[in-house]
Design a protein around this motif. Structure first.
Motif, mmCIF file in Angstrom:
data_model
loop_
_atom_site.group_PDB
_atom_site.id
_atom_site.type_symbol
_atom_site.label_atom_id
_atom_site.label_comp_id
_atom_site.label_asym_id
_atom_site.label_seq_id
_atom_site.Cartn_x
_atom_site.Cartn_y
_atom_site.Cartn_z
ATOM 1 N N MET A 1 0.842 -1.197 0.000
ATOM 2 C CA MET A 1 0.000 0.000 0.000
ATOM 3 C C MET A 1 0.881 1.252 0.000
ATOM 4 N N LYS A 2 0.492 2.228 -0.813
ATOM 5 C CA LYS A 2 1.280 3.455 -0.896
ATOM 6 C C LYS A 2 1.140 4.287 0.360
ATOM 7 N N LYS A 3 2.208 5.017 0.671
ATOM 8 C CA LYS A 3 2.200 5.921 1.819
ATOM 9 C C LYS A 3 1.654 7.272 1.375
ATOM 10 N N LYS A 4 0.664 7.781 2.102
ATOM 11 C CA LYS A 4 0.094 9.094 1.782
ATOM 12 C C LYS A 4 0.835 10.156 2.599
ATOM 13 N N ILE A 5 1.436 11.112 1.897
ATOM 14 C CA ILE A 5 2.225 12.153 2.548
ATOM 15 C C ILE A 5 1.662 13.515 2.175
ATOM 16 N N LEU A 6 1.357 14.317 3.181
ATOM 17 C CA LEU A 6 0.867 15.677 2.973
ATOM 18 C C LEU A 6 1.957 16.667 3.354
ATOM 19 N N VAL A 7 2.254 17.609 2.455
ATOM 20 C CA VAL A 7 3.224 18.671 2.717
ATOM 21 C C VAL A 7 2.465 19.991 2.745
ATOM 22 N N THR A 8 2.347 20.622 3.910
ATOM 23 C CA THR A 8 1.772 21.964 3.932
ATOM 24 C C THR A 8 2.859 22.941 3.482
ATOM 25 N N GLY A 9 2.452 23.925 2.686
ATOM 26 C CA GLY A 9 3.458 24.812 2.090
ATOM 27 C C GLY A 9 4.179 24.149 0.936
ATOM 28 N N GLY A 10 3.519 23.193 0.282
ATOM 29 C CA GLY A 10 4.171 22.398 -0.759
ATOM 30 C C GLY A 10 4.463 23.133 -2.050
ATOM 31 N N ALA A 11 3.952 24.369 -2.194
ATOM 32 C CA ALA A 11 4.272 25.171 -3.376
ATOM 33 C C ALA A 11 5.300 26.254 -3.055
ATOM 34 N N GLY A 12 5.864 26.203 -1.861
ATOM 35 C CA GLY A 12 6.881 27.172 -1.471
ATOM 36 C C GLY A 12 8.277 26.692 -1.794
ATOM 37 N N PHE A 13 9.258 27.423 -1.321
ATOM 38 C CA PHE A 13 10.667 27.139 -1.601
ATOM 39 C C PHE A 13 11.069 25.754 -1.099
ATOM 40 N N VAL A 14 11.025 25.548 0.202
ATOM 41 C CA VAL A 14 11.430 24.256 0.761
ATOM 42 C C VAL A 14 10.398 23.190 0.428
ATOM 43 N N GLY A 15 9.121 23.532 0.559
ATOM 44 C CA GLY A 15 8.067 22.546 0.343
ATOM 45 C C GLY A 15 8.059 21.951 -1.047
ATOM 46 N N ILE A 69 2.538 14.064 7.899
ATOM 47 C CA ILE A 69 2.326 15.457 7.508
ATOM 48 C C ILE A 69 3.611 16.220 7.780
ATOM 49 N N TYR A 70 4.212 16.746 6.725
ATOM 50 C CA TYR A 70 5.331 17.676 6.880
ATOM 51 C C TYR A 70 4.716 19.075 6.951
ATOM 52 N N HIS A 71 4.740 19.665 8.149
ATOM 53 C CA HIS A 71 4.084 20.965 8.318
ATOM 54 C C HIS A 71 5.101 22.094 8.133
ATOM 55 N N LEU A 72 5.215 22.535 6.881
ATOM 56 C CA LEU A 72 6.134 23.619 6.519
ATOM 57 C C LEU A 72 5.372 24.913 6.236
ATOM 58 N N GLY A 73 4.051 24.830 6.118
ATOM 59 C CA GLY A 73 3.249 25.935 5.621
ATOM 60 C C GLY A 73 2.934 26.992 6.656
ATOM 61 N N GLU A 74 3.945 27.711 7.099
ATOM 62 C CA GLU A 74 3.747 28.807 8.048
ATOM 63 C C GLU A 74 4.480 30.053 7.553
ATOM 64 N N TYR A 75 4.110 31.189 8.127
ATOM 65 C CA TYR A 75 4.791 32.455 7.835
ATOM 66 C C TYR A 75 6.241 32.338 8.270
ATOM 67 N N SER A 76 7.171 32.804 7.416
ATOM 68 C CA SER A 76 8.583 32.526 7.719
ATOM 69 C C SER A 76 9.533 33.676 7.389
ATOM 70 N N ARG A 77 9.216 34.867 7.907
ATOM 71 C CA ARG A 77 10.145 35.988 7.763
ATOM 72 C C ARG A 77 10.243 36.721 9.104
#
Length: 290
Positions: A1-15, A69-77
């Protein structure tokens, strides 16, 4: 079975770089949740399902149970966060609560992207800006959810990431990308005083290597992912060899931050890229293009 992975901020630089790496593994189904505040449609990569929206609405937007869940999707400046405090609260505080509640419901492992500002200036940096405080306090909330509700978690800390897909222009441009853009335009490099503030510049490929390892095998706090070599902002500017203009000091600008990477190294991670070599390659590319 495939592993389901969610990346928040997945359209950003690191994501986006993380999504690209994860999607190369046929055993992964990769999803991105991004509000496109600093993310870009141009950062979309193949074999990733893109969902647009706020992390605060994760329970409404995600209709499956992720394994990780890789939670990268936050404000980062840092400096900009004083002016953007409403967005900082919405993205970082409302967001983390919703994500942790979603994790509690689904049983997913959360890999949280903390901020190395937490360790800045001997620990004083954690409250030096709205950004730094929200990120530091979020790491404590992740830890508490782990203790209160037995959720699996790992907390990572990035150190001044540079490389492919950095934001090059505008209010949210990252330092190396901004210097690169000014170099290509033959414009002076601007540095916020005093210029002696030191940073551990870490290539995006090394960051992604660390994130994948932590996602697979890391549990707990203090998974720092950072180059051991520290350079002042002035030293970096001098490597580019351009005219330098000093700007007035700004609030929230830490002088140092300790790199805490022993737990990540214990998983088999080590940095492979050096900022000096990267800048030399940029300069060669510019020369060859002329």
């Amino acid at each position: 079975m495939k592993k389901k992975i969610l990346v928040t901020g997945g359209a950003g630089f690191v994501g986006s770089n993380l999504c690209e790496r994860l999607a190369k593994d046929d055993n992964n189904d990769v999803y991105s949740l991004d509000n496109y505040f600093t993310g870009s449609y141009e950062n979309h990569v193949d074999n990733v399902t893109y969902i647009e929206g706020l992390t605060a609405d994760i329970d409404k937007l995600i209709d499956f149970n992720p394994d990780i869940i890789y939670h990268l999707g936050e404000y980062s400046r840092v400096e900009q966060s004083f002016d953007d405090i409403e967005q900082v609260w919405k993205f970082n505080k409302d967001g983390i609560f919703a994500v942790l509640e979603f994790v509690r419901k689904t049983g997913a492992k959360i890999v949280y992207a903390g901020s190395s500002t937490k360790f800045g200036d001997g620990g004083l940096g954690r409250s030096a800006s709205p950004y730094a405080w929200t990120k530091a306090s979020n790491t404590e909330l992740v830890q508490n959810y782990g203790a209160w509700f037995n959720i699996p978690y790992a907390i990572t800390y990035f150190y001044n990431v540079y490389g492919n897909r950095e934001i090059q222009t505008g209010k949210y441009a990252t330092l190396i990308a901004l210097f690169k853009d000014r170099m290509l335009k033959n414009e002076p490099l601007t540095i916020v005083k005093p210029g002696t503030q030191k940073r551990n510049f870490t290539h995006i490929d090394d960051i992604i290597n660390g994130l994948v390892l932590v996602g697979e095998n890391g549990y707990g706090d203090e998974f720092g992912i950072g180059s051991p070599e520290a350079y002042s902002i002035l030293e970096i500017a001098e490597m580019f060899g351009k005219e330098i203009i000093m700007l007035p000091e700004r609030k929230g600008n830490r002088m140092t931050a300790d790199v805490i990477s022993s737990k990540t190294e214990a998983l088999g991670w080590k940095p492979t890229m050096v900022i000096k070599d990267y800048i030399e390659d940029l300069k060669k590319s510019k020369f060859e293009a002329i």
